[in-house]
Write a protein that holds these residues in place. Structure first.
Motif, short mmCIF file in Angstrom:
data_model
loop_
_atom_site.label_atom_id
_atom_site.label_comp_id
_atom_site.label_asym_id
_atom_site.label_seq_id
_atom_site.Cartn_x
_atom_site.Cartn_y
_atom_site.Cartn_z
N ARG A 148 0.86 -1.15 0.22
CA ARG A 148 0.11 0.02 0.14
C ARG A 148 0.90 1.11 0.17
O ARG A 148 2.21 1.08 0.43
N MET A 149 0.14 2.41 -0.43
CA MET A 149 1.06 3.73 -0.41
C MET A 149 1.26 4.09 0.93
O MET A 149 0.32 3.88 2.05
N GLY A 150 2.26 4.58 1.44
CA GLY A 150 2.80 4.78 2.91
C GLY A 150 3.04 6.47 3.09
O GLY A 150 3.62 6.81 3.70
N PHE A 151 2.17 7.26 2.28
CA PHE A 151 2.25 8.69 2.44
C PHE A 151 1.78 9.29 4.04
O PHE A 151 2.39 10.23 4.25
N ASN A 152 1.08 8.41 4.40
CA ASN A 152 0.88 9.01 5.86
C ASN A 152 1.41 7.79 6.95
O ASN A 152 0.76 8.04 8.12
N HIS A 153 2.24 7.24 6.47
CA HIS A 153 2.87 6.05 7.45
C HIS A 153 3.79 6.86 8.37
O HIS A 153 4.36 7.44 8.00
N PRO A 154 3.54 6.45 9.79
CA PRO A 154 4.38 7.13 10.63
C PRO A 154 5.94 7.28 10.59
O PRO A 154 6.91 8.26 10.77
N ARG A 155 6.52 6.22 9.67
CA ARG A 155 7.90 6.16 9.56
C ARG A 155 8.17 7.30 8.36
O ARG A 155 9.35 7.81 8.41
N PHE A 298 12.98 5.52 6.79
CA PHE A 298 12.36 5.07 5.50
C PHE A 298 12.34 3.75 5.43
O PHE A 298 11.37 3.13 4.67
N VAL A 299 13.65 3.06 5.17
CA VAL A 299 13.74 1.78 4.89
C VAL A 299 12.95 0.78 5.88
O VAL A 299 12.23 -0.23 5.57
N GLN A 300 12.79 1.30 7.27
CA GLN A 300 11.91 0.41 8.24
C GLN A 300 10.33 0.58 7.70
O GLN A 300 9.81 -0.30 7.89
N MET A 301 9.90 1.63 7.16
CA MET A 301 8.74 1.58 6.80
C MET A 301 8.36 0.61 5.69
O MET A 301 7.61 0.00 5.43
N ILE A 302 9.37 0.53 4.64
CA ILE A 302 9.09 -0.54 3.49
C ILE A 302 9.01 -1.72 4.09
O ILE A 302 8.08 -2.61 3.78
N ARG A 303 9.95 -2.16 5.08
CA ARG A 303 10.15 -3.49 5.87
C ARG A 303 8.51 -3.74 6.45
O ARG A 303 7.87 -4.80 6.31
N GLN A 317 -0.28 0.69 10.16
CA GLN A 317 0.01 2.04 10.81
C GLN A 317 -0.07 3.14 9.94
O GLN A 317 0.39 2.95 8.75
N ALA A 318 -0.93 4.22 10.25
CA ALA A 318 -1.23 5.41 9.49
C ALA A 318 -1.42 6.40 10.55
O ALA A 318 -2.03 6.08 11.48
N ILE A 319 -1.17 7.67 10.12
CA ILE A 319 -1.44 8.82 10.91
C ILE A 319 -2.57 9.55 10.22
O ILE A 319 -2.64 9.73 9.07
N GLY A 320 -3.57 10.12 11.05
CA GLY A 320 -4.55 11.07 10.39
C GLY A 320 -5.75 10.28 10.13
O GLY A 320 -6.07 9.07 10.25
N PRO A 321 -6.64 11.12 9.52
CA PRO A 321 -8.00 10.74 9.35
C PRO A 321 -8.20 9.70 7.89
O PRO A 321 -9.16 8.98 7.83
N LEU A 322 -7.36 9.95 7.18
CA LEU A 322 -7.40 9.14 5.83
C LEU A 322 -6.94 7.61 6.13
O LEU A 322 -7.45 6.69 5.34
N GLY A 323 -6.16 7.35 7.25
CA GLY A 323 -6.04 5.92 7.84
C GLY A 323 -5.16 5.13 6.69
O GLY A 323 -4.55 5.70 5.87
#
Length: 346
Positions: A148-155, A298-303, A317-323
């Motif tokens: 999935r797209m990680g634009f709002n992932h905490p990492r 950033f690499v942690q996010m990919i993992r 994990q995702a931050i904000g209302p878009l989930g």
């Protein structure tokens, strides 16, 4: 065994590609612009940008470094997936990589696209490229499914927030005491109207600004390539700098290329050259934040995105209302039919 029951056995890094010498530049640009409504004079202008840097884009070397970082991250987390790499526009191209994966016995791969935001050119076109390559390789080509797209992932937000803080410190200001401009590649309005590119960019920028306490921020765009009469997302970063400075004198500025994972040619030329020169002419202290690159977070996010799809965690994990964004793109996701210039009457 159905496709969904088959275990993932490989990982594919999917990217844009770039020339690695002056002789590569024109063939590369012809690949990029084939079938697109882009004036030839614009292609020649961009070719000059590459010439300015010896015909070498940093993106391929970045992807080699990112592959190495991903392999190390996977090893530390006991993820036993061989890592491959394929590009849309330059070696290694999709058919060649999928053929190698097939020969290595790969059946089902997870892919990460080096594009953090949803639009035709950043997601759907890559999926179309993969399908075309699978058809070329044949029935035994590996299945490829994207994370999935990680634009709002905490990492990712942490990665970009750290980059903003470092950039601000380099010109001796704090993020809450300067203008922060988030930039991304402009796209045609006809493309933007059929995807969530703008919504995701606005949300990601807001999350980073909140993380660093930057109350004075805005989202701008760069690197448009279409004909002048075709509407694209605005404002352009250079126009935005000039207009803001004219309205209320700017003393400092932090530019954050949030729409770019690595230092593409557009980042190096449009920001490090053109925007920097404009700011110098106007007496504005400017700092350009680093791209995500091979930052450990950033690499942690990919993992972590891979671990989700491997079933190791139910915590998306995702931050904000878009989930958390969807794992599987809907059939009509990010569709785009480019407008064609009318053929002149004979």
């Amino acid at each position: 065994m159905t496709n969904n029951e088959m275990p993932y056995d490989s990982f594919l890094l999917v990217s844009f590609g770039g020339p690695e010498g002056q002789d590569d530049v024109m063939p590369f640009l012809e690949n990029v612009l084939r079938g697109k409504n882009v004036p030839r004079e614009r292609m020649l202008e961009v070719a000059e940008h590459y010439k300015h840097f010896g015909g070498v884009s940093p993106i391929n070397q970045h992807n080699r470094e990112l592959m190495a970082a991903i392999k190390a991250e996977f090893a530390s987390a006991n993820i036993d997936l061989p890592v491959y790499w394929a590009n849309r526009n330059w070696d290694p191209l999709f058919p060649d990589t999928l053929r190698q994966m097939r020969d290595d016995g790969c059946k089902r791969a997870l892919a990460f696209f080096t594009s953090m935001f949803s639009c035709y050119s950043g997601c759907r076109q890559y999926r179309e490229n993969i399908i075309a390559a699978q058809e070329e390789v044949g029935e035994d080509a590996p299945i490829v499914e994207k994370v999935r797209m990680g634009f709002n992932h905490p990492r990712f937000i942490e990665t970009m927030a750290d980059a903003v803080r470092q950039a601000a410190a380099s010109i001796d200001v704090k993020p809450d005491d300067t203008l922060v401009m988030f930039t991304a590649h402009s796209i045609p309005m006809g493309m933007a109207d059929n995807c969530d590119y703008l919504k995701q960019l606005q949300e990601s920028s807001r999350l980073v600004a909140d993380a660093v306490g930057a109350a004075n921020w805005r989202l701008v765009f760069q690197s448009r390539s279409g004909p002048p009469q075709q509407p694209w997302l605005e404002p352009d970063v250079l126009d935005a700098i000039a207009e803001t400075d004219d309205a209320s004198k700017l003393s400092s500025l932090v530019i954050v290329p949030i729409g770019f994972v690595s230092d593409h040619m557009e980042v190096m030329f449009d920001l490090d050259e053109e925007a920097a020169q404009l700011c110098e002419q106007r007496g504005i202290a400017m700092a350009r934040a680093k791209t995500a690159g091979t930052s450990p977070t950033f690499v942690q996010m990919i993992r972590m995105l891979v671990e989700e799809r491997l079933g190791r965690t139910d915590d998306k994990q995702a931050i904000g209302p878009l989930g958390p964004w969807h794992d599987v793109c809907p059939a009509d996701c990010c569709t785009y039919t480019p407008a064609r210039r009318p053929t002149p009457a004979s």
